[in-house]
Design an enzyme around this catalytic site. Structure first.
Site, short mmCIF file in Angstrom:
data_model
loop_
_atom_site.label_atom_id
_atom_site.label_comp_id
_atom_site.label_asym_id
_atom_site.label_seq_id
_atom_site.Cartn_x
_atom_site.Cartn_y
_atom_site.Cartn_z
N LYS A 160 0.88 -1.19 0.00
CA LYS A 160 0.00 0.00 0.00
C LYS A 160 0.90 1.23 0.00
CE LYS A 160 -0.38 -0.38 5.02
NZ LYS A 160 -1.23 -0.38 6.19
N ASN A 163 3.46 1.84 2.65
CA ASN A 163 4.63 0.95 2.73
C ASN A 163 5.56 1.13 1.54
OD1 ASN A 163 3.74 -0.16 5.09
ND2 ASN A 163 2.68 -1.88 4.14
N ASP A 176 8.34 -2.83 5.12
CA ASP A 176 7.31 -3.47 5.95
C ASP A 176 7.03 -4.92 5.57
OD1 ASP A 176 4.59 -1.64 7.49
OD2 ASP A 176 6.01 -3.14 8.19
N1 LIG Z 1 13.65 3.01 5.91
C1 LIG Z 1 12.96 4.09 6.33
N2 LIG Z 1 13.36 5.33 6.00
C2 LIG Z 1 12.66 6.41 6.40
N3 LIG Z 1 11.53 6.36 7.15
C3 LIG Z 1 11.10 5.14 7.51
C4 LIG Z 1 11.78 3.95 7.12
N4 LIG Z 1 11.10 2.88 7.63
C5 LIG Z 1 10.05 3.38 8.30
N5 LIG Z 1 10.03 4.73 8.23
C6 LIG Z 1 9.02 5.60 8.82
O1 LIG Z 1 8.84 5.23 10.18
C7 LIG Z 1 7.46 4.99 10.46
C8 LIG Z 1 7.34 3.75 11.29
O2 LIG Z 1 7.71 2.65 10.49
P1 LIG Z 1 7.56 1.16 11.06
O3 LIG Z 1 7.84 0.24 9.93
O4 LIG Z 1 8.33 1.04 12.31
O5 LIG Z 1 6.04 1.06 11.53
P2 LIG Z 1 4.79 1.03 10.54
O6 LIG Z 1 4.95 -0.13 9.64
O7 LIG Z 1 4.64 2.38 9.91
O8 LIG Z 1 3.61 0.85 11.54
P3 LIG Z 1 3.00 -0.57 11.88
O9 LIG Z 1 4.13 -1.33 12.53
O10 LIG Z 1 1.87 -0.24 12.78
O11 LIG Z 1 2.58 -1.16 10.55
C9 LIG Z 1 6.76 4.81 9.12
O12 LIG Z 1 5.56 5.52 9.14
C10 LIG Z 1 7.71 5.37 8.09
O13 LIG Z 1 7.21 6.60 7.60
#
Ligand SMILES: Nc1ncnc2c1ncn2[C@@H]1O[C@H](COP(=O)(O)OP(=O)(O)OP(=O)(O)O)[C@@H](O)[C@H]1O
Ligand SMILES: O=C(O)C[C@H](Cc1nc2cc(Cl)cc(Cl)c2[nH]1)c1ccc(Cl)cc1
Length: 319
Positions: A160, A163, A176
């Protein structure tokens, strides 16, 4: 080339022009090797923090998980799947690369590529909708990354715009993978790869995000690679329309629209793209366009699918 050797270690080998290994040395990383910066975002089980490698000055996004929280929330399996999946998908420009993993007494750390331009969803919201050139550019990169994922036996299952992150060159970086399905190398009688995790435990327990869930998951709980292609169809529609095709006041009403294939194109939706979306948002996964047929569709006429150029081309100016 870099090889993952067990936890928290990467082995760097130097090769000569004939490919003979000249030297091999192990790169170990721990918390003390990084300068932690600003928090990039918060997930349900994780915090993502910008960080710089003190030795190389390279910037990363480090995803930090609290061990107690992971155990309490019974998410250990998700963490293992995320680690195994990311390790299998290293070296594709359209997928967030996992550089190191390590842990300390309280947390687990994933050292990932830093995607400097946030989520594709924010770009769609900011622009309202993208023009055909941008839609072609972003959807082609998503498709190339998806094809690689499926080739390596990974089904994302929650594709989505949230992600799909964007790096400093506005290139797609899919992330993700905690809810991905890893196919083993065994195949069934039709040659389809078998899921590594027992069907009853993995497939039935996880459902992606309502707006992007495929009809076959809702009707007979089956989730093959086609579920990612369905989600791609929804994203393709959303890049132009600004909203996903199936969106209602709540999950139940959204699912109802999906199983009735109840969506319509907004005025001005390009007809070539309408034709392609219609061939992807198809009920029966076996009739649904697969990735090679999507790439051959007229919407991508004249598009250079050669992977080197696809990831080097400049992104179209955002109108
Ligand atoms: N590699 C990355 N580079 C930059 N920002 C990131 C990266 N990975 C994640 N983020 C940011 O950090 C936030 C948290 O990511 P994370 O994967 O920890 O949780 P999430 O997948 O967004 O939430 P959930 O775990 O509830 O699905 C995301 O909203 C994203 O915008
Ligand atoms: O597989 C490895 O490399 C070693 C460990 C395995 C591992 N140790 C864990 C401890 C806890 Cl509390 C939870 C999970 Cl999911 C755990 N997974 C590890 C370390 C770091 C990360 Cl990010 C993932 C797994």
């Amino acid at each position: 080339d870099w090889k993952e050797k067990g936890a928290a270690r990467l082995v760097k080998t130097e090769k000569d022009e004939n490919g003979n290994v000249i030297s091999t040395h192990i790169i170990k990383r721990g918390v003390e090797d990084f300068e932690f910066g600003k928090t990039l975002g918060i997930g349900s089980y994780s915090t993502v923090v910008g960080a710089t490698d003190k030795q190389t000055q390279q910037t990363y996004a480090i995803k930090i998980l609290d061990k107690r929280h992971i155990i309490k929330e019974k998410k250990v399996k998700y963490v293992e799947i995320e680690k195994n999946t990311l390790s299998r998908l290293r070296d594709h420009p359209g997928i967030v690369s996992l550089h190191y993993t390590f842990q300390d007494e309280s947390s687990l750390y994933f050292v990932l590529d830093y995607a400097a331009n946030g989520e594709l969803l924010s770009l769609i919201k900011k622009m309202g909708s993208l023009d055909e050139a941008c839609t072609q550019y972003y959807s082609a990169q998503i498709l190339d990354a998806l094809e690689f994922m499926h080739f390596r036996g990974v089904i994302h299952r929650d594709l989505k715009p949230e992600n799909i992150l964007l790096d400093e060159k506005m290139r797609v970086k899919i992330t993700d993978f905690g809810t991905a399905c890893l196919l083993s190398n065994e195949v069934d009688s039709q040659g389809n790869k078998l899921p590594t995790y027992p069907q009853n435990h993995r497939t039935n327990s996880f459902v992606g995000t309502a707006e992007y869930v495929s009809p076959e998951l809702l009707s007979d709980k089956v989730q093959g690679k086609e579920c990612d292609v369905w989600a791609f169809g929804c994203i393709l529609y959303q890049l132009i329309a600004g909203m996903p095709p199936f969106k209602a006041a709540n999950e139940y009403l959204t699912f109802k629209k999906i199983v009735k294939l109840d969506y319509r194109f907004p005025p001005g939706f390009p007809s070539r793209l309408k034709d392609l979306v219609r061939r992807v948002l198809v009920f029966d996964p076996r009739q649904r366009y697969d990735i090679p047929r999507i790439k051959a569709h007229p919407f991508y006429d004249g598009f250079d699918w050669n992977r080197k150029n696809l990831w080097k081309q400049k992104h179209p100016r955002i109108m």
